[in-house]
Each structure stands twice: as structure tokens, then as C-alpha cells.
Design a protein around this motif. Structure first.
Motif, short mmCIF file in Angstrom:
data_model
loop_
_atom_site.label_atom_id
_atom_site.label_comp_id
_atom_site.label_asym_id
_atom_site.label_seq_id
_atom_site.Cartn_x
_atom_site.Cartn_y
_atom_site.Cartn_z
N GLY A 1 -4.77 5.15 -1.20
CA GLY A 1 -5.80 4.26 -1.72
C GLY A 1 -5.31 3.34 -2.81
N ARG A 2 -4.05 3.48 -3.21
CA ARG A 2 -3.48 2.65 -4.26
C ARG A 2 -2.30 1.86 -3.70
N THR A 3 -1.80 0.93 -4.51
CA THR A 3 -0.65 0.13 -4.11
C THR A 3 0.49 0.35 -5.10
N VAL A 4 1.69 -0.07 -4.70
CA VAL A 4 2.84 0.00 -5.61
C VAL A 4 2.50 -0.82 -6.84
N PRO B 1 0.81 -1.23 0.00
CA PRO B 1 0.00 0.00 0.00
C PRO B 1 0.84 1.27 0.00
N TYR B 2 0.25 2.31 -0.61
CA TYR B 2 0.80 3.66 -0.52
C TYR B 2 0.46 4.22 0.86
N GLU B 3 1.44 4.88 1.48
CA GLU B 3 1.18 5.63 2.71
C GLU B 3 2.10 6.83 2.72
N TRP B 4 1.53 8.02 2.82
CA TRP B 4 2.36 9.22 2.74
C TRP B 4 3.35 9.24 3.91
N GLY B 5 4.57 9.68 3.61
CA GLY B 5 5.62 9.74 4.61
C GLY B 5 6.31 8.42 4.88
N ALA B 6 5.87 7.34 4.22
CA ALA B 6 6.41 6.01 4.53
C ALA B 6 7.54 5.63 3.58
N GLU B 7 8.51 4.91 4.12
CA GLU B 7 9.62 4.40 3.30
C GLU B 7 9.90 2.94 3.61
N GLY B 8 8.83 2.18 3.80
CA GLY B 8 8.95 0.75 3.99
C GLY B 8 9.01 0.37 5.45
N CYS C 1 5.82 7.75 -2.87
CA CYS C 1 6.55 7.62 -4.13
C CYS C 1 8.06 7.74 -3.96
N SER C 2 8.52 8.78 -3.24
CA SER C 2 9.96 8.95 -3.08
C SER C 2 10.53 8.03 -2.02
N GLY C 3 9.66 7.55 -1.10
CA GLY C 3 10.11 6.56 -0.15
C GLY C 3 10.52 5.28 -0.86
N LEU C 4 9.76 4.92 -1.90
CA LEU C 4 10.06 3.72 -2.68
C LEU C 4 11.37 3.88 -3.45
N THR C 5 11.53 5.00 -4.16
CA THR C 5 12.73 5.18 -4.98
C THR C 5 13.99 5.36 -4.13
N SER C 6 13.86 6.10 -3.01
CA SER C 6 15.05 6.30 -2.18
C SER C 6 15.48 5.01 -1.51
N GLN C 7 14.52 4.19 -1.08
CA GLN C 7 14.88 2.92 -0.45
C GLN C 7 15.44 1.94 -1.47
N ALA C 8 14.93 1.98 -2.69
CA ALA C 8 15.44 1.08 -3.73
C ALA C 8 16.92 1.36 -4.00
N TRP C 9 17.26 2.65 -4.10
CA TRP C 9 18.65 2.98 -4.38
C TRP C 9 19.54 2.82 -3.15
N VAL D 1 7.72 1.60 -12.26
CA VAL D 1 7.09 1.09 -11.05
C VAL D 1 7.06 2.26 -10.08
N HIS D 2 5.91 2.45 -9.44
CA HIS D 2 5.77 3.61 -8.53
C HIS D 2 4.69 3.36 -7.49
N ALA D 3 4.72 4.21 -6.45
CA ALA D 3 3.66 4.23 -5.44
C ALA D 3 2.78 5.43 -5.80
N PRO D 4 1.58 5.21 -6.37
CA PRO D 4 0.82 6.30 -6.99
C PRO D 4 0.26 7.34 -6.04
N ARG D 5 -0.62 6.92 -5.12
CA ARG D 5 -1.29 7.87 -4.24
C ARG D 5 -2.06 7.11 -3.17
#
Length: 361
Positions: A340-343, A262-269, A275-283, A334-338
Motif C-alpha cells: 500500500g506504500r511506495t518507495v 509501488p511496494y510489492e512483496w517478493g518483487a525486485e524490480g 524492501c530487500s528487493g530494492l537494496t539488493s538490486q541497488a547494490w 530510502v526504502h520500500a515500506p510495506r
């Protein structure tokens, strides 16, 4: 240990504890409660358009979620800055404790020297030597006196420098604390805005019947599909043929492994992402840390032309750089949209592209 020394050490420890509480994840700024009603004023959901024009509803939702994304970036930036500032305050507090301990030790040494002089009748070493009737003792003692004078002068100088260091550390800590407090207010304001926009969007959607919600989802998919088709029709994929770097492959592997979360604002896993939590953690997983927010990723990372992008590159969206995704090849991201949505996987051209950045350029 003197009362002054204990007081400064206690104060420094209190600073460390306070900073730890201030910046603890979820302590003061938790993710919004999805059931919370929107705040009055700007957080109130807009009225449904006449005849439930679902295309107009889609645009309203798009605006609300975009504003939430902008506020989320502001929150993440404030959070990242607070972590840096709190770490600096902790280090300064440690330096204050260490400096105070050193100053106390120097004062003890100076006190010992003064007591020794008092026990000698209050006369300085030079006077004792001058009164000595043993010439050899005078000559031997003269060297010791010079050494003692140099040691005393060095001791006093070291005490002065240590005191100056302590004053500088205290001043720096005060400055960082003021910055941290300003950041706390910015973080709170961003939190409020995110919560309001999400609550307004959810309230707007809640007014729709089940059939309208299904139709709205179809309209959202159709708009994304049309944008992707237009992007592909430009022939852009004919030019995009770059291969991922080794680090890029690891970043893509991490990002795609999060599909469905799930998308959750401010979350990084690890269970939820924005969205940026996903990309920053991936790198970070790939061994190449990048800035936390999409806006800072756009500002700080090397830019590459869209036609030169390769898997692992980050695609930045909208004119304000409020969204980011990872390119995975074949025109897809691949992204975390908003909320109510999932990656998920989507077309790279399904949103307005601002540009592309490459973390490991």
C-alpha cells in the motif's frame, strides 16, 4: 542410439524442463490479489477496538504488516535457495547426458574390439602370433599386443569410472530434488502467510471511514516523526559524517531513482520492489551483489557502527532483521515500506534500528 541411452537423456531433459517450470517467476507463486478475502483462521482481520481507538488500530496494522514482512523474507529466502538448487540440478542433468554419451561411446569401442576378435576365429592376438611361422612378424606383433592390452585395460577402467560418475550424479540430483521440494513447501507456506496477513490488514483498514483513515495516516506519520526526533536528539548526526564510496554512490543513485514505485512483496524490480528487493538490486546495479533477504544481508555482510555509517550502507531494522533500508545521508534513508506504500525517503531513526551493514567494506 540404444534404448537405455535414449531413456537417460530423455529423463535428464525432463529434469531440466521440470526445474524450469518449478522455478519460473510467477508460475506457482504470484503476488496476492489485493481483492482476495483473507483465509479463515489466522488470516482473519482482528476486530476494531472499542470506540475505534485509532492508536490501537495503528498498532494492530503494524503487527500484521510486520508479520507479513517476516513471511516475505522467508519467501524470498526460499526463492533464492530454489534458484540455486534448480541450477545445480540442471548442471547435474547435463553431466548425466554427457556421461551417458561417453559411456555409450566406450561401449561401442569395446564392442568393436570384441567383434574384431570374433572375426579372427575367436583366438586372442597372442595365439595368432604364437602360430605365426614368421619370426619378424612375431616380434613386431608382440609390441602391438602389449599396446592393445594396455588400451583394453584403460578402456575398461574408463568405463567403470564413467559408470561411477553417472551413479554419483544421479544420487546428487535426487538429493537436490528433495531439497527443492522441501523448499517449494516452505515457499508455499510463506506465500500463504503473507497473503493472509496483508488481506487481514487491508480488511481492517477497509472498516474505517474516510476521516478515520486520514487520521490513522496522521498517527503513523506522527509515530515515525517522534521516533526520528528522539534518534536525532541523541546527537547521533554529530558523529555520522562518512562519505560514500564510488560503488555506494551508484547504489544510492539506483535506489533514489526508484522513488514513487509501488511496494510489492517478493518483487525486485523494475516496476515494483519489496524492501530487500530494492537494496539488493541497488547494490547489484553498483556491481556488488548482496544476499536477497534482509536477514541474510544482516547475517552475511560486514557490520559497522551506526555512528560510522555512510551513504550506501544498509540499515537493518527490528530485532528479527525483517526490514532493510539504504542510508542516503543527513539522517535519511530510502526504502520500500510495506504493502500500500511506495518507495520513499524517511528518517533513519523512524524505526527500531538493529544495526548497519556495509556491502563494500
Amino acid at each position: 542410439m540404444g534404448a537405455g541411452r535414449r531413456g537417460l537423456i530423455t529423463a535428464a531433459v525432463a529434469v531440466v524442463c521440470a526445474v524450469t517450470v518449478l522455478t519460473a517467476p510467477g508460475t506457482a507463486f504470484a503476488a496476492p490479489d489485493p481483492t482476495a478475502s483473507p483465509a479463515a483462521g489466522s488470516g482473519t482481520a482482528p476486530a476494531l477496538p472499542p470506540n475505534k481507538d485509532l492508536e490501537a488500530v495503528r498498532r494492530q496494522l503494524e503487527t500484521l504488516y510486520h508479520e507479513a514482512a517476516v513471511a516475505t523474507d522467508a519467501y524470498n529466502a526460499a526463492e533464492e535457495k530454489a534458484q540455486r538448487q534448480s541450477a545445480q540440478i540442471v548442471e547435474l542433468a547435463k553431466k548425466i547426458v554427457k556421461g551417458q554419451e561417453k559411456l555409450a561411446e566406450l561401449k561401442d569401442r569395446a564392442g568393436a574390439a570384441a567383434r574384431a576378435q570374433y572375426r579372427g576365429g575367436g583366438l586372442p592376438d597372442e595365439a595368432h602370433l604364437m602360430l605365426s611361422d614368421n619370426p619378424q612378424e612375431f616380434l613386431d606383433g608382440a609390441g602391438r599386443v602389449l599396446q592393445g592390452q594396455r588400451a583394453t585395460k584403460g578402456l575398461l577402467g574408463e568405463m567403470a569410472r564413467t559408470q561411477q560418475d553417472l551413479e554419483l550424479y544421479a544420487k546428487d540430483a535426487s538429493t537436490q530434488w528433495k531439497k527443492l521440494e522441501a523448499g517449494r513447501k516452505a515457499k508455499a507456506a510463506a506465500t500463504k502467510k503473507v497473503e493472509q496477513r496483508i488481506a487481514a490488514a487491508e480488511e481492517l483498514e477497509s472498516r474505517l471511514e474516510k476521516e478515520d483513515k486520514e487520521r490513522l495516516a496522521e498517527l503513523e506519520e506522527a509515530a515515525a516523526r517522534q521516533a526520528q526526533t528522539t534518534w536525532l536528539d541523541s546527537g547521533i548526526l554529530d558523529d555520522i559524517d562518512g562519505s560514500a564510496s564510488e560503488q555506494g554512490k551508484k547504489a544510492v543513485e539506483f535506489a533514489t531513482a526508484q522513488l514513487g514505485k509501488p511496494y510489492e512483496w517478493g518483487a525486485e524490480g523494475p516496476k515494483t520492489f519489496d524492501c530487500s528487493g530494492l537494496t539488493s538490486q541497488a547494490w547489484a546495479h553498483a556491481g556488488h551483489p548482496v544476499p536477497r533477504t534482509s536477514q541474510e544481508q544482516w547475517k552475511q555482510l560486514p557490520h559497522v557502527a551506526v555512528e560510522d555509517m555512510r551513504p550506501g550502507d544498509l540499515v537493518i531494522y527490528f530485532g528479527d532483521a525483517s526490514h532493510v533500508a539504504m542510508y542516503v545521508g543527513d539522517g535519511a534513508i530510502v526504502h520500500a515500506p510495506r504493502p500500500g506504500r511506495t518507495v520513499t525517503v524517511a528518517g533513519a531513526g523512524s524505526m527500531p534500528i538493529l544495526g548497519v551493514v556495509r556491502p563494500d567494506a
